[in-house]
Design a protein around this motif. Structure first.
Motif, short mmCIF file in Angstrom:
data_model
loop_
_atom_site.label_atom_id
_atom_site.label_comp_id
_atom_site.label_asym_id
_atom_site.label_seq_id
_atom_site.Cartn_x
_atom_site.Cartn_y
_atom_site.Cartn_z
N PHE A 1 64.47 94.98 32.56
CA PHE A 1 65.09 95.97 31.68
C PHE A 1 66.58 95.68 31.50
N CYS A 2 67.28 95.46 32.59
CA CYS A 2 68.73 95.19 32.51
C CYS A 2 69.01 93.86 31.81
N GLN B 1 72.07 99.17 19.71
CA GLN B 1 71.07 99.00 18.65
C GLN B 1 69.79 99.80 18.93
N PHE B 2 69.33 99.81 20.18
CA PHE B 2 68.04 100.43 20.50
C PHE B 2 68.18 101.77 21.23
N THR C 1 60.22 94.77 27.37
CA THR C 1 59.39 93.86 26.58
C THR C 1 59.54 94.13 25.09
N PHE C 2 59.64 95.42 24.72
CA PHE C 2 59.83 95.78 23.32
C PHE C 2 61.14 95.22 22.77
N VAL C 3 62.22 95.37 23.53
CA VAL C 3 63.52 94.85 23.10
C VAL C 3 63.50 93.33 23.03
N ASN D 1 64.37 91.12 19.79
CA ASN D 1 65.65 90.41 19.83
C ASN D 1 65.51 89.12 20.63
N ARG D 2 64.41 88.42 20.41
CA ARG D 2 64.05 87.27 21.25
C ARG D 2 65.11 86.18 21.27
N GLU D 3 65.60 85.76 20.12
CA GLU D 3 66.53 84.63 20.05
C GLU D 3 67.83 84.92 20.80
N GLN D 4 68.38 86.09 20.59
CA GLN D 4 69.64 86.43 21.26
C GLN D 4 69.48 86.49 22.77
#
Length: 477
Positions: A252-253, A262-263, A316-318, A322-325
């Motif tokens: 999570f962190c 953003q989220f 997991t949702f984040v 925002n996978r690439e970042q």
């Protein structure tokens, strides 16, 4: 045989000429083979000489470069003895302050930490087979004056003694001393994560040194000592403030902080209602406040089990959104822990994202800004130069082995072969641990061992080319 050939040639001249041609052909072939072997041998010798000359030049450059770092490091150390580098929020420093109120204990602690660090480096290099006193002292000073290791030795933090005890652990294993378990315990008491880092060389040492024919009693004693260390560390007060209770919290962190704003609207209403504006700004500003402020809040509101489940799902949702970042941040942190001095220069130049690097540097330069700048900048440039030279040496060695058809054997009769893979595996474990368990908190103090592995490689390559100390290393190469 010769008489038969002569008679045959007298009786049949045609056959005789064919026989002469055959004999001459065989003789020419043998002479050609000998000439070819000689040419190959001379070619291999020329190749070895050329590579030897290149390695000699590299070793001299390494010696000069490391020696300059030693001089700058010792100069900075002498000037820093009357300063206190104040790392706010250090539990270790606060604990010492509470027990030693009003006593000027800092210079004593600095001297103790420097002496322990020097002794650890000296014993480790001696354990690696170096015999001459000059090279043992020079190599120990090279490890001592690695910039951010020196900063730890000259401040009140547990990192210095934890790291020194880890080096003593490796040195004890090289000398086949049972004190390896004591140093494992001490390093883990100073920083709990060293329980896992030290387990790798300890387990390797156990399998290398265990004599199965001695029976269950002696082997059981070794296992008991390992168990005692684990129980004592797990039962001791935790000095680390960045440890997570579960992998879900770490995940999570790792994923959420950089996309916090953003989220944030997607968070549960009750969690957002429990966070004040001051706490919100504190969490956005420093990633460590995710652990100090946010995680306890979420657990209080949702409960332990529900909070743990939400941490995993929301992380997991984040990550998917925002996978690439996030992958870029993970790779930057991991690369920084593998090549620390390179990322230090990037962070000081304002590149590479958020970290503790700038804060550490500002604390380090508070008393002596100009000297600190030369010291850190030179070490960064030299670190990259030395790493390139070590890569060149590695290529030369393996090419030389291929050309001369020699096998690369890392074994020697004193059973030191376990140290290289165990050290590398411990370094990889450190990189993974700090990258995932302390997200967005890249801290050069956490990269001490990996950084000093590079310095140690430079030191050993320099020593390896000196005539009196080549036996232990040229065989291993």
């Amino acid at each position: 045989m010769l008489e038969e050939r002569r008679n045959c040639m007298e009786m049949c001249p045609g056959r005789a000429s064919a026989m002469q041609y055959s004999l001459c052909g065989k003789m020419d072939a043998r002479a050609g083979e000998k000439l070819c072997c000689k040419e190959k041998l001379w070619g291999e010798m020329r190749m070895q000489r050329t590579m030897g000359h290149i390695r000699a030049i590299v070793s001299r450059i390494l010696f000069i470069g490391v020696s300059v770092q030693i001089l700058l490091g010792l100069l900075w150390m002498f000037w820093a003895f009357d300063d206190r580098q104040d790392f706010v929020g250090s539990v270790y420093g606060d604990w010492l302050d509470s027990y030693l109120k009003g006593l000027p204990y800092e210079p004593v602690m600095y001297l103790l930490q420097v002496c322990v660090a020097f002794g650890a480096g000296y014993w480790l290099i001696e354990g690696l087979g170096v015999r001459r006193l000059f090279w043992k002292i020079w190599g120990s000073l090279a490890l001592l004056t690695y910039p951010f290791a020196m900063q730890c030795h000259m401040t009140i933090l547990p990192d210095s003694l934890a790291f020194s005890c880890f080096l003593l652990l490796l040195a004890a294993g090289l000398k086949h001393k049972k004190t390896i378990y004591l140093f494992w315990l001490l390093s883990a008491l100073f920083l709990p994560e060293y329980l896992y880092f030290g387990a790798v060389p300890v387990i390797a040492f156990f399998f290398v040194s265990a004599k199965w024919q001695d029976g269950f009693k002696k082997i059981g004693t070794e296992l008991l000592m390992i168990g005692v260390v684990v129980v004592m560390v797990l039962g001791f007060h935790n000095l680390s403030s960045t440890e997570h209770d579960s992998l879900e919290e770490a995940w999570f962190c790792r994923t959420v902080w950089s996309s916090f704003y953003q989220f944030y609207p997607d968070w549960p209403e009750e969690v957002r209602a429990s966070i004040t504006d001051e706490e919100y700004n504190a969490i956005r500003t420093l990633p460590e406040n995710m652990t100090k402020i946010l995680l306890p809040k979420v657990k209080d509101v949702l409960g332990e089990e529900n909070a743990r489940e939400w941490f995993g799902k929301f992380g997991t949702f984040v990550f998917k959104a925002n996978r690439e970042q996030i992958l870029s941040e993970i790779l930057k942190d991991a690369g920084g822990y593998m090549m620390p001095q390179t990322l230090v220069q990037m962070r000081l130049a304002g590149q590479g994202g958020a970290s503790y690097c700038t804060r550490n540097y500002e604390i380090m330069r508070a008393g002596h800004p100009l000297l600190t700048r030369y010291y850190v900048d030179y070490s960064g440039i030299w670190f990259v130069t030395g790493a390139i030279l070590m890569f060149l040496v590695l290529v030369i060695v393996f090419v030389g082995k291929i050309v001369t058809r020699q096998s690369v054997d890392l074994r020697d009769k004193k059973s030191r072969q376990w140290v290289l893979p165990a050290s590398l595996l411990s370094g990889i474990l450190m990189v993974i641990w700090y990258t995932l368990m302390e997200p967005n908190l890249w801290d050069p103090k956490k990269a001490l061992f990996v950084g000093e592995l590079w310095i140690l490689a430079m030191v050993l390559e320099t020593i390896a080319f000196e005539k009196e100390d080549t036996s232990a290393y040229r065989n291993s190469w």
